[in-house]
Design a protein around this motif. Structure first.
Motif, short mmCIF file in Angstrom:
data_model
loop_
_atom_site.label_atom_id
_atom_site.label_comp_id
_atom_site.label_asym_id
_atom_site.label_seq_id
_atom_site.Cartn_x
_atom_site.Cartn_y
_atom_site.Cartn_z
N TRP A 86 4.66 7.16 -9.47
CA TRP A 86 3.28 6.24 -9.30
C TRP A 86 3.59 4.95 -9.54
CZ3 TRP A 86 0.09 7.41 -5.86
CH2 TRP A 86 -1.35 6.68 -5.88
N ASP A 87 2.75 4.07 -9.34
CA ASP A 87 3.01 2.51 -9.55
C ASP A 87 3.13 2.28 -11.05
OD1 ASP A 87 1.72 2.63 -7.43
OD2 ASP A 87 0.08 1.42 -7.35
N LEU A 109 -6.87 7.88 2.20
CA LEU A 109 -7.45 9.46 2.31
C LEU A 109 -8.94 9.40 1.79
CD1 LEU A 109 -4.33 11.89 1.96
CD2 LEU A 109 -5.42 10.75 4.22
N GLY A 110 -9.34 8.47 0.96
CA GLY A 110 -10.46 8.83 0.36
C GLY A 110 -10.67 9.70 -0.95
N ILE A 111 -9.57 9.93 -1.40
CA ILE A 111 -9.33 11.00 -2.65
C ILE A 111 -9.39 10.23 -3.87
CG2 ILE A 111 -8.60 13.07 -1.11
CD1 ILE A 111 -5.79 12.35 -2.02
N PRO A 112 -9.59 10.75 -5.22
CA PRO A 112 -9.29 10.03 -6.35
C PRO A 112 -7.83 9.73 -6.71
CG PRO A 112 -10.70 12.03 -6.65
CD PRO A 112 -10.15 11.92 -5.14
N GLU A 113 -7.63 8.60 -7.49
CA GLU A 113 -6.35 8.31 -7.73
C GLU A 113 -5.42 9.38 -8.47
OE1 GLU A 113 -3.80 4.57 -9.82
OE2 GLU A 113 -6.12 4.73 -10.18
N GLU A 114 -6.13 10.35 -9.42
CA GLU A 114 -5.49 11.26 -9.90
C GLU A 114 -5.02 12.17 -8.85
OE1 GLU A 114 -4.28 11.47 -13.12
OE2 GLU A 114 -5.08 9.52 -13.21
N GLU A 115 -5.86 12.55 -7.90
CA GLU A 115 -5.31 13.62 -6.84
C GLU A 115 -4.16 12.93 -5.95
OE1 GLU A 115 -7.16 16.35 -2.97
OE2 GLU A 115 -8.62 15.55 -4.42
N GLN A 116 -4.20 11.75 -5.59
CA GLN A 116 -3.43 11.07 -5.09
C GLN A 116 -1.85 11.17 -5.55
OE1 GLN A 116 -4.19 6.77 -3.91
NE2 GLN A 116 -6.35 7.15 -4.03
N LYS A 117 -2.03 11.07 -7.09
CA LYS A 117 -0.43 11.20 -7.86
C LYS A 117 0.01 12.58 -7.46
CE LYS A 117 -2.03 8.22 -11.44
NZ LYS A 117 -2.26 7.89 -12.91
N LEU A 118 -0.99 13.70 -7.62
CA LEU A 118 -0.55 15.00 -7.22
C LEU A 118 0.00 15.13 -5.94
CD1 LEU A 118 -3.28 16.97 -9.05
CD2 LEU A 118 -0.97 16.23 -10.09
N LEU A 146 14.07 3.86 11.84
CA LEU A 146 13.74 3.44 10.45
C LEU A 146 13.02 4.52 9.98
CD1 LEU A 146 13.84 1.91 8.02
CD2 LEU A 146 11.89 0.56 8.92
N ILE A 147 13.39 5.37 8.90
CA ILE A 147 12.86 6.35 8.55
C ILE A 147 12.43 6.28 7.15
CG2 ILE A 147 12.77 9.11 7.99
CD1 ILE A 147 15.43 9.02 9.65
N PHE A 148 11.10 6.18 6.90
CA PHE A 148 10.60 6.05 5.37
C PHE A 148 9.31 6.85 4.97
CE2 PHE A 148 8.06 3.03 8.25
CZ PHE A 148 6.83 3.11 7.74
N SER A 149 9.31 7.20 3.56
CA SER A 149 8.19 8.01 3.25
C SER A 149 6.77 7.18 3.36
CB SER A 149 8.61 8.28 1.91
OG SER A 149 7.44 8.85 1.03
N ALA A 150 5.96 7.99 3.62
CA ALA A 150 4.53 7.51 3.61
C ALA A 150 4.10 7.04 2.16
CB ALA A 150 3.35 8.31 4.48
N HIS A 151 4.71 7.70 1.19
CA HIS A 151 4.36 7.48 -0.10
C HIS A 151 4.81 6.23 -0.91
CE1 HIS A 151 2.32 11.23 0.39
NE2 HIS A 151 3.54 12.11 0.13
N LEU A 152 6.10 5.77 -0.19
CA LEU A 152 6.65 4.59 -0.56
C LEU A 152 5.47 3.26 -0.83
CD1 LEU A 152 10.05 3.95 1.15
CD2 LEU A 152 9.61 4.27 -1.17
N HIS A 177 0.82 -1.15 0.01
CA HIS A 177 -0.11 0.02 -0.04
C HIS A 177 0.81 1.06 0.02
CE1 HIS A 177 0.96 -0.67 4.19
NE2 HIS A 177 0.82 0.55 4.46
N ARG A 178 0.48 2.38 -0.20
CA ARG A 178 0.83 3.79 -0.10
C ARG A 178 -0.10 4.28 0.98
NH1 ARG A 178 4.06 5.48 -4.60
NH2 ARG A 178 3.89 4.23 -6.52
N ASP A 179 0.37 4.96 1.89
CA ASP A 179 -0.71 5.60 2.88
C ASP A 179 -1.66 6.42 2.27
OD1 ASP A 179 1.17 4.23 4.64
OD2 ASP A 179 1.47 6.21 5.92
N ILE A 180 -1.33 7.21 1.13
CA ILE A 180 -2.30 8.09 0.55
C ILE A 180 -3.33 7.30 0.20
CG2 ILE A 180 -1.56 8.31 -1.57
CD1 ILE A 180 -1.40 11.32 -1.31
N GLN A 181 -3.52 6.22 -0.05
CA GLN A 181 -4.59 5.57 -0.51
C GLN A 181 -5.97 5.59 0.39
OE1 GLN A 181 -2.38 1.73 -1.36
NE2 GLN A 181 -4.24 0.78 -0.53
#
Length: 252
Positions: A159-160, A120-129, A194-200, A114-118
């Motif tokens: 993005w994926d 948030l309940g927002i459209p995928e195109e907005e997730q990419k931004l 351990l530091i990591f990006s929520a977007h990974l 997963h990516r944490d941003i998925q």
């Protein structure tokens, strides 16, 4: 000893970095004793056996003793952490939330990409931004030996790929626990950071006595509504938080 510039370089390129033996074990033991009780309080109100993490561990709903709340807030505002934040954010940064990651009770529950941003309940195109604009770093502090997290290095900057998306979203015959190309497992132990990006692209690995404490820092302040709802921010005027660190708890 790791240099701040070296840490920043690895995080920018790979999206994660493990610093071994970064914290003294006495300080880890101190917060662990508090967080065990706090996590138990959270679980009393959240009984789903498939759960793999709790959140809002600094909330007055789960952590009532002010002295214990102050201990956790002092830990997450210590210079050991904030000096890294200053290096990797460059500009303003803020505290967002805390989480504990543990093993699910349900043995059928599988780790999932997963990516944490998925969530948030927002459209995928907005997730990419959003992943290009919003910066969210997990600072993971293992309180027990952690089997690790799987990462796809550098995926926080893009993005994926087709297969990654189909696995992550379980499209067609795919399952979200399938191996991905270039995946790497990073185990971590008490004392490590351990530091990591929520977007990974990432997924947990269950096993051992997994019990890891995540603190999230961002380049945007938490909403005032969320803070009022969860009461997970300190009263900065009545705690031991130094004045030069109170900026962390600004809200929007």
């Amino acid at each position: 000893m790791e240099t701040l510039s070296n840490i920043k370089h690895h995080l920018e390129i790979d999206g994660y970095y493990l610093i071994q033996n970064y914290f003294d074990l006495d300080s880890i033991s101190k917060i662990k004793s508090i967080l065990i009780k706090t996590n138990e309080e959270w679980l009393k109100k959240n009984k789903d056996p498939r759960l793999i993490n709790s959140a809002y561990l600094t909330s007055k709903q789960f952590l009532q003793k002010e002295v214990d709340r102050n201990t956790i807030f002092k830990f997450l505002t210590r210079d050991q952490i904030l000096n890294i934040c200053k290096q990797i954010f460059q500009k303003e940064f803020y505290f967002l939330n805390t989480q504990i990651f543990f093993n699910p009770i349900d043995k059928e529950k599988r780790p999932y990409w997963h990516r944490d941003i998925q969530y948030l309940g927002i459209p995928e195109e907005e997730q990419k931004l959003r992943i290009q604009k919003d910066i969210v770093w997990h600072f993971r502090v293992p309180l027990e030996e952690d089997p690790g997290i799987w990462f796809v290095p550098s995926s926080h900057k893009r993005w994926d790929h087709k297969e990654e998306r189909e696995v992550r979203l379980e499209i067609g015959i795919h399952r979200s626990d399938e191996p991905l190309q270039n995946q790497i497992l990073i185990p971590h132990d008490p004392g490590d950071l351990l530091i990591f990006s929520a977007h990974l692209l990432h997924k947990g690995e269950y096993g051992k006595n997994r019990f890891s404490f995540d603190v999230l820092y961002t380049n945007f302040p938490e909403s005032t509504t969320q803070v009022k709802t969860w009461e997970h921010f300190p009263d900065v005027n009545h705690t031991g938080i130094a004045k030069d660190k109170r900026f962390l708890f600004q809200t929007n």
